[in-house]
Design a protein around this motif. Sequence first.
Motif, PDB file in Angstrom:
ATOM      1  N   THR A 279       0.839  -1.196   0.000  1.00 50.04           N
ATOM      2  CA  THR A 279       0.000   0.000   0.000  1.00 50.04           C
ATOM      3  C   THR A 279       0.871   1.241   0.000  1.00 50.04           C
ATOM      4  OG1 THR A 279      -0.088   0.058   2.426  1.00 50.04           O
ATOM      5  CG2 THR A 279      -1.828  -1.162   1.284  1.00 50.04           C
ATOM      6  N   LEU A 280       0.390   2.269  -0.665  1.00 50.88           N
ATOM      7  CA  LEU A 280       1.038   3.579  -0.663  1.00 50.88           C
ATOM      8  C   LEU A 280       0.053   4.572  -0.074  1.00 50.88           C
ATOM      9  CD1 LEU A 280       3.524   5.267  -1.535  1.00 50.88           C
ATOM     10  CD2 LEU A 280       2.321   5.698  -3.680  1.00 50.88           C
ATOM     11  N   LEU A 281       0.396   5.161   1.063  1.00 51.29           N
ATOM     12  CA  LEU A 281      -0.503   6.076   1.748  1.00 51.29           C
ATOM     13  C   LEU A 281      -0.452   7.461   1.129  1.00 51.29           C
ATOM     14  CD1 LEU A 281      -0.026   3.728   3.871  1.00 51.29           C
ATOM     15  CD2 LEU A 281      -0.621   5.421   5.587  1.00 51.29           C
ATOM     16  N   LYS A 282      -1.503   8.211   1.351  1.00 47.07           N
ATOM     17  CA  LYS A 282      -1.522   9.599   0.932  1.00 47.07           C
ATOM     18  C   LYS A 282      -0.486  10.382   1.737  1.00 47.07           C
ATOM     19  CE  LYS A 282      -5.077   8.622  -1.642  1.00 47.07           C
ATOM     20  NZ  LYS A 282      -4.921   8.462  -3.111  1.00 47.07           N
ATOM     21  N   PRO A 283       0.133  11.407   1.136  1.00 47.59           N
ATOM     22  CA  PRO A 283       1.132  12.188   1.873  1.00 47.59           C
ATOM     23  C   PRO A 283       0.558  12.735   3.176  1.00 47.59           C
ATOM     24  CG  PRO A 283       1.189  12.744  -0.458  1.00 47.59           C
ATOM     25  CD  PRO A 283      -0.007  11.858  -0.262  1.00 47.59           C
ATOM     26  N   GLY A 284       1.310  12.580   4.245  1.00 44.67           N
ATOM     27  CA  GLY A 284       0.886  13.073   5.552  1.00 44.67           C
ATOM     28  C   GLY A 284       0.045  12.112   6.364  1.00 44.67           C
ATOM     29  N   SER A 285      -0.367  10.979   5.786  1.00 37.66           N
ATOM     30  CA  SER A 285      -1.161  10.002   6.542  1.00 37.66           C
ATOM     31  C   SER A 285      -0.297   9.368   7.619  1.00 37.66           C
ATOM     32  CB  SER A 285      -1.700   8.924   5.605  1.00 37.66           C
ATOM     33  OG  SER A 285      -2.567   9.465   4.647  1.00 37.66           O
ATOM     34  N   ARG A 286      -0.855   9.255   8.818  1.00 35.89           N
ATOM     35  CA  ARG A 286      -0.130   8.688   9.947  1.00 35.89           C
ATOM     36  C   ARG A 286      -0.810   7.396  10.381  1.00 35.89           C
ATOM     37  NH1 ARG A 286       3.310  12.204  12.499  1.00 35.89           N
ATOM     38  NH2 ARG A 286       2.981  11.213  14.522  1.00 35.89           N
ATOM     39  N   VAL A 287       0.008   6.353  10.579  1.00 40.61           N
ATOM     40  CA  VAL A 287      -0.513   5.046  10.970  1.00 40.61           C
ATOM     41  C   VAL A 287       0.358   4.479  12.087  1.00 40.61           C
ATOM     42  CG1 VAL A 287      -1.534   4.553   8.726  1.00 40.61           C
ATOM     43  CG2 VAL A 287       0.849   3.919   9.167  1.00 40.61           C
ATOM     44  N   THR A 288      -0.214   3.527  12.813  1.00 41.14           N
ATOM     45  CA  THR A 288       0.497   2.883  13.914  1.00 41.14           C
ATOM     46  C   THR A 288       1.113   1.578  13.423  1.00 41.14           C
ATOM     47  OG1 THR A 288      -1.008   3.828  15.542  1.00 41.14           O
ATOM     48  CG2 THR A 288       0.288   1.908  16.224  1.00 41.14           C
ATOM     49  N   LEU A 289       2.448   1.469  13.536  1.00 43.08           N
ATOM     50  CA  LEU A 289       3.171   0.283  13.085  1.00 43.08           C
ATOM     51  C   LEU A 289       4.468   0.148  13.876  1.00 43.08           C
ATOM     52  CD1 LEU A 289       2.904   0.656   9.196  1.00 43.08           C
ATOM     53  CD2 LEU A 289       1.837  -1.154  10.545  1.00 43.08           C
ATOM     54  N   ASP A 290       5.112  -0.989  13.715  1.00 34.29           N
ATOM     55  CA  ASP A 290       6.480  -1.164  14.199  1.00 34.29           C
ATOM     56  C   ASP A 290       7.416  -0.624  13.123  1.00 34.29           C
ATOM     57  OD1 ASP A 290       5.831  -2.423  16.634  1.00 34.29           O
ATOM     58  OD2 ASP A 290       5.576  -4.346  15.618  1.00 34.29           O
ATOM     59  N   PHE A 291       8.211   0.361  13.476  1.00 31.37           N
ATOM     60  CA  PHE A 291       9.088   1.025  12.512  1.00 31.37           C
ATOM     61  C   PHE A 291      10.554   0.868  12.903  1.00 31.37           C
ATOM     62  CE2 PHE A 291       5.179   3.641  12.126  1.00 31.37           C
ATOM     63  CZ  PHE A 291       5.015   3.641  10.745  1.00 31.37           C
ATOM     64  N   TRP A 292      11.418   1.002  11.900  1.00 31.89           N
ATOM     65  CA  TRP A 292      12.806   1.393  12.090  1.00 31.89           C
ATOM     66  C   TRP A 292      12.879   2.856  11.653  1.00 31.89           C
ATOM     67  CZ3 TRP A 292      16.569  -1.479  14.329  1.00 31.89           C
ATOM     68  CH2 TRP A 292      16.369  -2.859  14.434  1.00 31.89           C
ATOM     69  N   HIS A 293      13.446   3.720  12.474  1.00 36.18           N
ATOM     70  CA  HIS A 293      13.392   5.146  12.136  1.00 36.18           C
ATOM     71  C   HIS A 293      14.701   5.854  12.435  1.00 36.18           C
ATOM     72  CE1 HIS A 293      13.198   7.917  15.694  1.00 36.18           C
ATOM     73  NE2 HIS A 293      13.213   6.763  16.307  1.00 36.18           N
ATOM     74  N   HIS A 294      14.842   6.992  11.747  1.00 34.58           N
ATOM     75  CA  HIS A 294      15.935   7.943  11.975  1.00 34.58           C
ATOM     76  C   HIS A 294      15.377   9.318  11.669  1.00 34.58           C
ATOM     77  CE1 HIS A 294      20.087   9.590  11.914  1.00 34.58           C
ATOM     78  NE2 HIS A 294      19.628  10.349  10.940  1.00 34.58           N
ATOM     79  N   GLY A 295      15.241  10.160  12.690  1.00 32.09           N
ATOM     80  CA  GLY A 295      14.658  11.476  12.469  1.00 32.09           C
ATOM     81  C   GLY A 295      13.236  11.354  11.955  1.00 32.09           C
ATOM     82  N   GLU A 296      12.981  11.929  10.771  1.00 32.90           N
ATOM     83  CA  GLU A 296      11.654  11.877  10.158  1.00 32.90           C
ATOM     84  C   GLU A 296      11.504  10.732   9.169  1.00 32.90           C
ATOM     85  OE1 GLU A 296       9.117  13.804  11.101  1.00 32.90           O
ATOM     86  OE2 GLU A 296      10.507  14.553  12.634  1.00 32.90           O
ATOM     87  N   VAL A 297      12.472   9.851   9.109  1.00 33.92           N
ATOM     88  CA  VAL A 297      12.417   8.701   8.212  1.00 33.92           C
ATOM     89  C   VAL A 297      11.879   7.495   8.974  1.00 33.92           C
ATOM     90  CG1 VAL A 297      13.753   7.128   6.768  1.00 33.92           C
ATOM     91  CG2 VAL A 297      14.308   9.568   6.808  1.00 33.92           C
ATOM     92  N   PHE A 298      10.816   6.870   8.452  1.00 32.10           N
ATOM     93  CA  PHE A 298      10.182   5.724   9.118  1.00 32.10           C
ATOM     94  C   PHE A 298       9.990   4.596   8.115  1.00 32.10           C
ATOM     95  CE2 PHE A 298       9.134   9.257  11.829  1.00 32.10           C
ATOM     96  CZ  PHE A 298       9.141   8.733  13.117  1.00 32.10           C
ATOM     97  N   PHE A 299      10.606   3.442   8.411  1.00 33.66           N
ATOM     98  CA  PHE A 299      10.482   2.256   7.575  1.00 33.66           C
ATOM     99  C   PHE A 299       9.712   1.178   8.332  1.00 33.66           C
ATOM    100  CE2 PHE A 299      14.970   3.648   6.282  1.00 33.66           C
ATOM    101  CZ  PHE A 299      14.494   4.470   5.264  1.00 33.66           C
ATOM    102  N   PRO A 300       8.600   0.667   7.799  1.00 33.14           N
ATOM    103  CA  PRO A 300       7.904  -0.438   8.466  1.00 33.14           C
ATOM    104  C   PRO A 300       8.813  -1.664   8.579  1.00 33.14           C
ATOM    105  CG  PRO A 300       6.536   0.551   6.752  1.00 33.14           C
ATOM    106  CD  PRO A 300       7.912   1.116   6.579  1.00 33.14           C
ATOM    107  N   ALA A 301       8.923  -2.199   9.783  1.00 33.79           N
ATOM    108  CA  ALA A 301       9.804  -3.348   9.994  1.00 33.79           C
ATOM    109  C   ALA A 301       9.382  -4.537   9.140  1.00 33.79           C
ATOM    110  CB  ALA A 301       9.816  -3.721  11.472  1.00 33.79           C
ATOM    111  N   VAL A 302       8.069  -4.713   8.979  1.00 32.72           N
ATOM    112  CA  VAL A 302       7.589  -5.858   8.214  1.00 32.72           C
ATOM    113  C   VAL A 302       7.982  -5.751   6.745  1.00 32.72           C
ATOM    114  CG1 VAL A 302       5.333  -4.816   7.754  1.00 32.72           C
ATOM    115  CG2 VAL A 302       5.565  -7.297   7.761  1.00 32.72           C
ATOM    116  N   LEU A 303       8.104  -4.547   6.198  1.00 29.74           N
ATOM    117  CA  LEU A 303       8.498  -4.390   4.802  1.00 29.74           C
ATOM    118  C   LEU A 303       9.916  -4.898   4.587  1.00 29.74           C
ATOM    119  CD1 LEU A 303       7.889  -3.290   1.944  1.00 29.74           C
ATOM    120  CD2 LEU A 303       8.943  -1.138   2.685  1.00 29.74           C
TER     121      LEU A 303
END
Length: 290
Positions: free
Chosen positions: A254-278
Amino acid sequence: MYAMAFTLRPTAGLTFRILPGSILDIATYPFVPPTALSGFLRRLAMMSAGLEFPNTGPNDENTPFYALPRQLVALGAYPLGACTRPPHRTYRKGPRDFGHNAFSTIYRGKTKGPENIQLHTWEYLLADAFIGYVVSEDCEELGRLTALKGYGAKLGKEGFAFVEGINGPFALEPIETQASPSVVVPADALFDKNPQVAADIFTLYSFVWRSTPAGQSQAPQRRRRAGRLEPVYSSNPFDQHPSPIVGYKPFVATLLKPGSRVTLDFWHHGEVFFPAVLIDVLQGEISDDN
């Protein structure tokens, strides 16, 4: 976990063909698919090492795969700033050859060959730049990709781009939070925790890898089977051997609309968020059938 960001500058419109699809209606993803980014960066790595650019196509016999090694997971590349979403749709109809003049001749005798008439409806993704991501648990191996800055090649079904800038490697931290994903999200994981969120759905693919003996992940392999030598494969992106890949496995993303916020397990750095499952999905499976 570590990540590296690549700023890709396209030279014109790009097409990343959605498969399966019609041979006459060529639709494109609105981003660079992970497998396309992996193959693009692998070819740039070969070019940076002074090797010949591998031209492969789906109609070649026993087509080899050239992609980043399994430990370097490409997450795709996404438009920066203004872009065409949905992609620009146009028509490619008429003769393929710019020198074609048969339609304007006074007398049309027997043709010398096929007219090669195009009947396509075609989509192009137009953007000033793309930001692509590669993640890995091996910071040193990831850091070798800094050598790709300034190199460019064909990207996708149609179009060219070059690596304008590289950021990283930088460390990622695990977190469960509500955030705007920087990349696509596997549909099952997204809707399991966010059933009401709106998103565009696409079929994407991960690689299926050949099994390799322990301790030989970087070494070319040549085995004798049924009285003949098997092809040589390697997990080093800077050498000439194909990647140890069997094929592809589809998954729904899925590709979310810009600015959409969802709850997931992420790997992140600053404003960069990668879903762990991906990352888990795109690292791909290992096949025992070689």
